[in-house]
Design a protein around this motif. Sequence first.
Motif, short mmCIF file in Angstrom:
data_model
loop_
_atom_site.label_atom_id
_atom_site.label_comp_id
_atom_site.label_asym_id
_atom_site.label_seq_id
_atom_site.Cartn_x
_atom_site.Cartn_y
_atom_site.Cartn_z
N ILE A 299 0.85 -1.18 0.00
CA ILE A 299 0.00 0.00 0.00
C ILE A 299 0.89 1.24 0.00
N GLY A 300 0.88 1.98 -1.10
CA GLY A 300 1.87 3.03 -1.32
C GLY A 300 1.82 4.21 -0.39
N PHE B 113 -17.56 1.50 -8.04
CA PHE B 113 -18.03 2.84 -7.70
C PHE B 113 -17.08 3.92 -8.23
N GLY B 114 -16.17 3.50 -9.13
CA GLY B 114 -15.25 4.45 -9.71
C GLY B 114 -14.06 4.80 -8.84
N ARG B 115 -13.80 4.00 -7.79
CA ARG B 115 -12.68 4.29 -6.88
C ARG B 115 -11.84 3.02 -6.70
N PRO B 116 -11.18 2.57 -7.78
CA PRO B 116 -10.41 1.33 -7.68
C PRO B 116 -9.22 1.42 -6.73
N GLN B 117 -8.80 2.62 -6.39
CA GLN B 117 -7.66 2.78 -5.49
C GLN B 117 -8.02 2.51 -4.03
N VAL B 118 -9.31 2.38 -3.72
CA VAL B 118 -9.75 2.13 -2.34
C VAL B 118 -9.95 0.63 -2.15
N TRP C 80 -6.60 -15.08 -2.92
CA TRP C 80 -6.22 -13.67 -3.02
C TRP C 80 -6.91 -12.82 -1.96
N ILE C 81 -6.26 -11.71 -1.65
CA ILE C 81 -6.85 -10.68 -0.81
C ILE C 81 -6.34 -9.35 -1.33
N GLY C 82 -7.25 -8.44 -1.64
CA GLY C 82 -6.88 -7.19 -2.27
C GLY C 82 -7.18 -7.21 -3.76
N ASP C 83 -6.50 -6.35 -4.51
CA ASP C 83 -6.82 -6.21 -5.94
C ASP C 83 -5.72 -6.67 -6.87
N SER C 84 -4.75 -7.43 -6.37
CA SER C 84 -3.83 -8.11 -7.29
C SER C 84 -4.58 -9.30 -7.87
N ARG C 85 -4.39 -9.55 -9.17
CA ARG C 85 -5.27 -10.48 -9.88
C ARG C 85 -4.58 -11.77 -10.30
N ALA C 86 -5.41 -12.77 -10.55
CA ALA C 86 -4.99 -14.02 -11.18
C ALA C 86 -5.86 -14.25 -12.40
N ASP D 191 -2.01 -4.15 -9.81
CA ASP D 191 -2.91 -3.26 -10.54
C ASP D 191 -2.18 -2.34 -11.51
N GLY D 192 -0.87 -2.17 -11.33
CA GLY D 192 -0.11 -1.38 -12.29
C GLY D 192 -0.07 -1.99 -13.67
N VAL D 193 -0.35 -3.29 -13.77
CA VAL D 193 -0.44 -3.98 -15.06
C VAL D 193 -1.87 -4.00 -15.56
N HIS D 194 -2.78 -4.58 -14.77
CA HIS D 194 -4.11 -4.81 -15.32
C HIS D 194 -5.00 -3.57 -15.35
N GLU D 195 -4.65 -2.52 -14.59
CA GLU D 195 -5.41 -1.27 -14.72
C GLU D 195 -4.93 -0.45 -15.92
#
Length: 268
Positions: free
Chosen positions: A57-58, A171-176, A144-150, A210-214
């Motif tokens: 989490i940055g 809801f348009g807030r993928p960073q949350v 998985w837990i969070g928004d890193s994907r498989a 998410d830096g890849v799939h977003e």
Amino acid sequence: MSATAYDPATTAYLLRDIEVGSASLIGGRARQEDASDHAEFVGADPGYVVVAAADGIGSVPGSAVIADAAARTACTLAAGLDHRATPAQLIRLTRAAVPLCGRHGDQATRMLFEDYSGLYNGARPNTTLVVATITADADIHVGWIGDSRASVLLGNTRLVQLSRDHNLGKFGRPQVLTRSLARAESEPEQCHWPTWPNLLRARRVLLSTDGVHEALSQKTIRRILTVAPSSQQAAQWLTRAAVAAAGARADNATAVVVTIPHPPRPER
């Protein structure tokens, strides 16, 4: 020894046919807070390769350390005990074991891991985590837990997302994030892609932050996974394409690609 008896040497040989490649780019960020790792479990038949990716989490200092500890801990645990069908339980164990990684560090390191455990007030260093166990016959379990994907690329080159993002993207807030490793009240999920024959058989597995799939469309990801000659080149192409597509807003980008061997042709 009978032909059906468990043979660890044969299991290890089959797992060597599974090709793993990984790549990470810092993008436009000041720090690289993604992490990945992989290992093998040969203590059962079938054995498996385990791969993990984590995205710190940055906004919280120390998250890069926690992400690295989470990815390495998950693979270490999976290589020591059979968690082929229980990656969600593996994530729970990783959550509990991560604080031990800082036990023998200096005071600053110990405090960082104590912050992760919630022993101090304030924002915690935190991470997402996605783990996949993959056998040589293409039996896949993902937790998985969070928004890193498989995701899985099938034999007909269709790309299927196996995980479901734990965030407010709808809801348009993928960073949350709505779930993460440090939040003890949030539970991981898991799913299974079985050993389908022919066109539904898994060809490649992708773990991505998410830096890849977003940054990339599913069409672009599918095309790269389809044409890349190796797992390592696929991972490198994905991360480079993601950073290029995002430009100045590029996030840390990490991809772990696993290529599963083709099944042997039946003898005539």
